[in-house]
Design an enzyme around this catalytic site. Structure first.
Site, mmCIF file in Angstrom:
data_model
loop_
_atom_site.group_PDB
_atom_site.id
_atom_site.type_symbol
_atom_site.label_atom_id
_atom_site.label_comp_id
_atom_site.label_asym_id
_atom_site.label_seq_id
_atom_site.Cartn_x
_atom_site.Cartn_y
_atom_site.Cartn_z
ATOM 1 N N LYS A 154 0.839 -1.214 0.000
ATOM 2 C CA LYS A 154 0.000 0.000 0.000
ATOM 3 C C LYS A 154 0.872 1.262 0.000
ATOM 4 O O LYS A 154 0.675 2.166 -0.794
ATOM 5 C CB LYS A 154 -0.927 0.038 1.236
ATOM 6 N N ARG A 179 -9.618 1.322 8.607
ATOM 7 C CA ARG A 179 -9.256 -0.060 8.889
ATOM 8 C C ARG A 179 -10.359 -0.810 9.622
ATOM 9 O O ARG A 179 -10.205 -1.996 9.897
ATOM 10 C CB ARG A 179 -8.031 -0.078 9.783
ATOM 11 N N ARG A 185 11.671 -5.942 4.778
ATOM 12 C CA ARG A 185 11.496 -4.478 4.654
ATOM 13 C C ARG A 185 12.476 -3.743 5.576
ATOM 14 O O ARG A 185 12.684 -4.118 6.724
ATOM 15 C CB ARG A 185 10.069 -4.078 5.027
ATOM 16 N N ARG A 227 11.338 -2.287 11.254
ATOM 17 C CA ARG A 227 10.255 -1.899 12.143
ATOM 18 C C ARG A 227 10.031 -2.985 13.188
ATOM 19 O O ARG A 227 10.055 -4.170 12.882
ATOM 20 C CB ARG A 227 8.953 -1.696 11.330
ATOM 21 N N ARG A 252 -0.650 -9.110 13.353
ATOM 22 C CA ARG A 252 -1.157 -8.072 12.440
ATOM 23 C C ARG A 252 -2.057 -8.676 11.366
ATOM 24 O O ARG A 252 -3.074 -8.096 10.994
ATOM 25 C CB ARG A 252 0.016 -7.316 11.803
HETATM 26 P P1 AP5 Z 1 4.914 -1.595 1.842
HETATM 27 O O1 AP5 Z 1 4.553 -0.761 0.661
HETATM 28 O O2 AP5 Z 1 5.704 -0.946 2.932
HETATM 29 O O3 AP5 Z 1 3.617 -2.333 2.397
HETATM 30 P P2 AP5 Z 1 2.331 -1.776 3.191
HETATM 31 O O4 AP5 Z 1 1.145 -2.436 2.616
HETATM 32 O O5 AP5 Z 1 2.364 -0.270 3.218
HETATM 33 O O6 AP5 Z 1 2.639 -2.409 4.601
HETATM 34 P P3 AP5 Z 1 2.543 -1.871 6.095
HETATM 35 O O7 AP5 Z 1 3.147 -2.941 6.942
HETATM 36 O O8 AP5 Z 1 3.137 -0.490 6.255
HETATM 37 O O9 AP5 Z 1 1.033 -1.821 6.309
HETATM 38 P P4 AP5 Z 1 0.309 -1.935 7.630
HETATM 39 O O10 AP5 Z 1 -1.065 -1.647 7.176
HETATM 40 O O11 AP5 Z 1 0.487 -3.157 8.404
HETATM 41 O O12 AP5 Z 1 1.063 -0.877 8.557
HETATM 42 P P5 AP5 Z 1 0.813 0.667 8.863
HETATM 43 O O13 AP5 Z 1 2.107 1.341 8.804
HETATM 44 O O14 AP5 Z 1 -0.333 1.199 8.068
HETATM 45 O O15 AP5 Z 1 5.727 -2.875 1.291
HETATM 46 C C1 AP5 Z 1 6.257 -3.835 2.179
HETATM 47 C C2 AP5 Z 1 7.648 -4.274 1.693
HETATM 48 O O16 AP5 Z 1 7.514 -4.954 0.451
HETATM 49 C C3 AP5 Z 1 8.641 -3.124 1.428
HETATM 50 O O17 AP5 Z 1 9.925 -3.542 1.787
HETATM 51 C C4 AP5 Z 1 8.544 -2.885 -0.095
HETATM 52 O O18 AP5 Z 1 9.761 -2.409 -0.621
HETATM 53 C C5 AP5 Z 1 8.227 -4.292 -0.588
HETATM 54 N N1 AP5 Z 1 7.343 -4.305 -1.741
HETATM 55 C C6 AP5 Z 1 6.207 -3.574 -1.933
HETATM 56 N N2 AP5 Z 1 5.624 -3.899 -3.107
HETATM 57 C C7 AP5 Z 1 6.413 -4.875 -3.670
HETATM 58 C C8 AP5 Z 1 6.349 -5.629 -4.874
HETATM 59 N N3 AP5 Z 1 5.331 -5.467 -5.755
HETATM 60 N N4 AP5 Z 1 7.307 -6.539 -5.107
HETATM 61 C C9 AP5 Z 1 8.341 -6.738 -4.236
HETATM 62 N N5 AP5 Z 1 8.452 -6.036 -3.079
HETATM 63 C C10 AP5 Z 1 7.493 -5.127 -2.794
HETATM 64 O O19 AP5 Z 1 0.286 0.585 10.366
HETATM 65 C C11 AP5 Z 1 1.158 0.220 11.430
HETATM 66 C C12 AP5 Z 1 0.383 0.238 12.741
HETATM 67 O O20 AP5 Z 1 -0.151 1.565 12.993
HETATM 68 C C13 AP5 Z 1 -0.844 -0.681 12.810
HETATM 69 O O21 AP5 Z 1 -0.500 -2.015 13.158
HETATM 70 C C14 AP5 Z 1 -1.675 0.019 13.908
HETATM 71 O O22 AP5 Z 1 -1.142 -0.239 15.183
HETATM 72 C C15 AP5 Z 1 -1.448 1.489 13.604
HETATM 73 N N6 AP5 Z 1 -2.428 2.042 12.658
HETATM 74 C C16 AP5 Z 1 -2.167 2.562 11.414
HETATM 75 N N7 AP5 Z 1 -3.290 2.965 10.832
HETATM 76 C C17 AP5 Z 1 -4.300 2.714 11.705
HETATM 77 C C18 AP5 Z 1 -5.707 2.892 11.648
HETATM 78 N N8 AP5 Z 1 -6.319 3.414 10.584
HETATM 79 N N9 AP5 Z 1 -6.432 2.497 12.724
HETATM 80 C C19 AP5 Z 1 -5.853 1.970 13.807
HETATM 81 N N10 AP5 Z 1 -4.522 1.744 13.926
HETATM 82 C C20 AP5 Z 1 -3.756 2.125 12.878
#
Ligand code: AP5
Length: 223
Positions: free
Chosen positions: A19, A94, A133, A166, A177
């Site tokens: 994402k 979410r 990552r 992370r 997660r």
């Molecule tokens: P990446 O693009 O970083 O993936 P992502 O989907 O953004 O993953 P996240 O882990 O950041 O999502 P998440 O939803 O768990 O965490 P968030 O930060 O929102 O890609 C991942 C890896 O793969 C990278 O190394 C990239 O280079 C590689 N990659 C990407 N695409 C690729 C491809 N096509 N081919 C090969 N490699 C690829 O949330 C973290 C925490 O914050 C949550 O657990 C929660 O505690 C809190 N939080 C955040 N938002 C909320 C909310 N709305 N409500 C409540 N709590 C929240």
């Protein structure tokens, strides 16, 4: 792609689906305001702001921060001038309560969503992506030790900042997660399908392949 068209987009998908990677590419392409709730919360934790102190334990455990906190944060940001036209939401909403809240906020602002782009990726791929990552301490850019390795080991290609793993990307946190995603976030696909906003794409393959599918699904020029 020109920036004359308005894009109000939500990126949906499991942890590690890509994402953030795709949201950044779309931001570059259309110049819209990108809001990553994960990035905002991690920065608040790092800076030990009141929001960060409240959110820290949830992040470390891979659990969701309470809906009211998230809605307040997003409501404030979406009403600022830079997000009033096009915006890209990465990691929000979410839960169904957050989606309902977002609908209310946008209505009050005289706005609405255009698309919800859901990335579908098998669990084995998610685990590989999360485990490798590395995130930049300076600018938050993401790299991957195998799929998009930095030119200089341990250093961000963009700003030269230090890359780190992370806390919630450690193996024992990933399962928690994924389970939170399954129970609390997957109902949103149906929620947005019913509203005619859902665009589902295959998130497997390399970053460029996914980018091309995403741009196509949004009716944007991928060239
Ligand atoms: P990446 O693009 O970083 O993936 P992502 O989907 O953004 O993953 P996240 O882990 O950041 O999502 P998440 O939803 O768990 O965490 P968030 O930060 O929102 O890609 C991942 C890896 O793969 C990278 O190394 C990239 O280079 C590689 N990659 C990407 N695409 C690729 C491809 N096509 N081919 C090969 N490699 C690829 O949330 C973290 C925490 O914050 C949550 O657990 C929660 O505690 C809190 N939080 C955040 N938002 C909320 C909310 N709305 N409500 C409540 N709590 C929240």
């Amino acid at each position: 792609m020109g920036n004359e068209r308005v894009f109000r987009v939500v990126f949906l998908g499991p942890p590690g689906a890509g994402k953030g990677t795709q949201a950044r590419l779309l931001e570059e392409g259309i110049g819209a305001c990108r809001l990553s709730t994960g990035d905002i919360l991690r920065q608040a934790v790092e800076e030990q702001t009141p929001l960060g102190k409240e959110a820290a334990d949830y992040l470390h455990q891979g659990q969701l921060v309470p809906d009211e906190m998230m809605l307040k944060l997003i409501g404030e940001r979406l009403s600022q001038a830079d997000c009033r036209s096009s915006f890209i939401l990465d990691g929000f909403p979410r839960t169904v309560a957050q989606a309902d809240g977002l609908e209310r906020i946008l209505k009050e602002l005289g706005s609405e969503l255009d698309f919800v782009l859901c990335l579908r990726v098998p669990n084995e791929t998610i685990i590989q992506r999360l485990a490798g990552r590395r995130t930049c301490k300076g600018c938050g850019a993401v790299h991957h030790v195998a799929f998009s390795p930095p030119a200089r080991a341990g250093r961000c290609d963009g700003c030269g900042g230090e890359l780190y793993q992370r806390e919630d990307d450690r193996e024992e946190k990933i399962a928690a997660r994924l389970s939170v995603y399954e129970t609390q976030t997957t109902p949103l696909a149906e929620y947005y399908r019913k509203r005619g906003l859902l665009r589902e794409i295959d998130g497997s393959g390399n970053i460029e392949q996914v980018r091309s599918r995403a741009f196509q699904a949004l009716g944007a020029n991928a060239a």
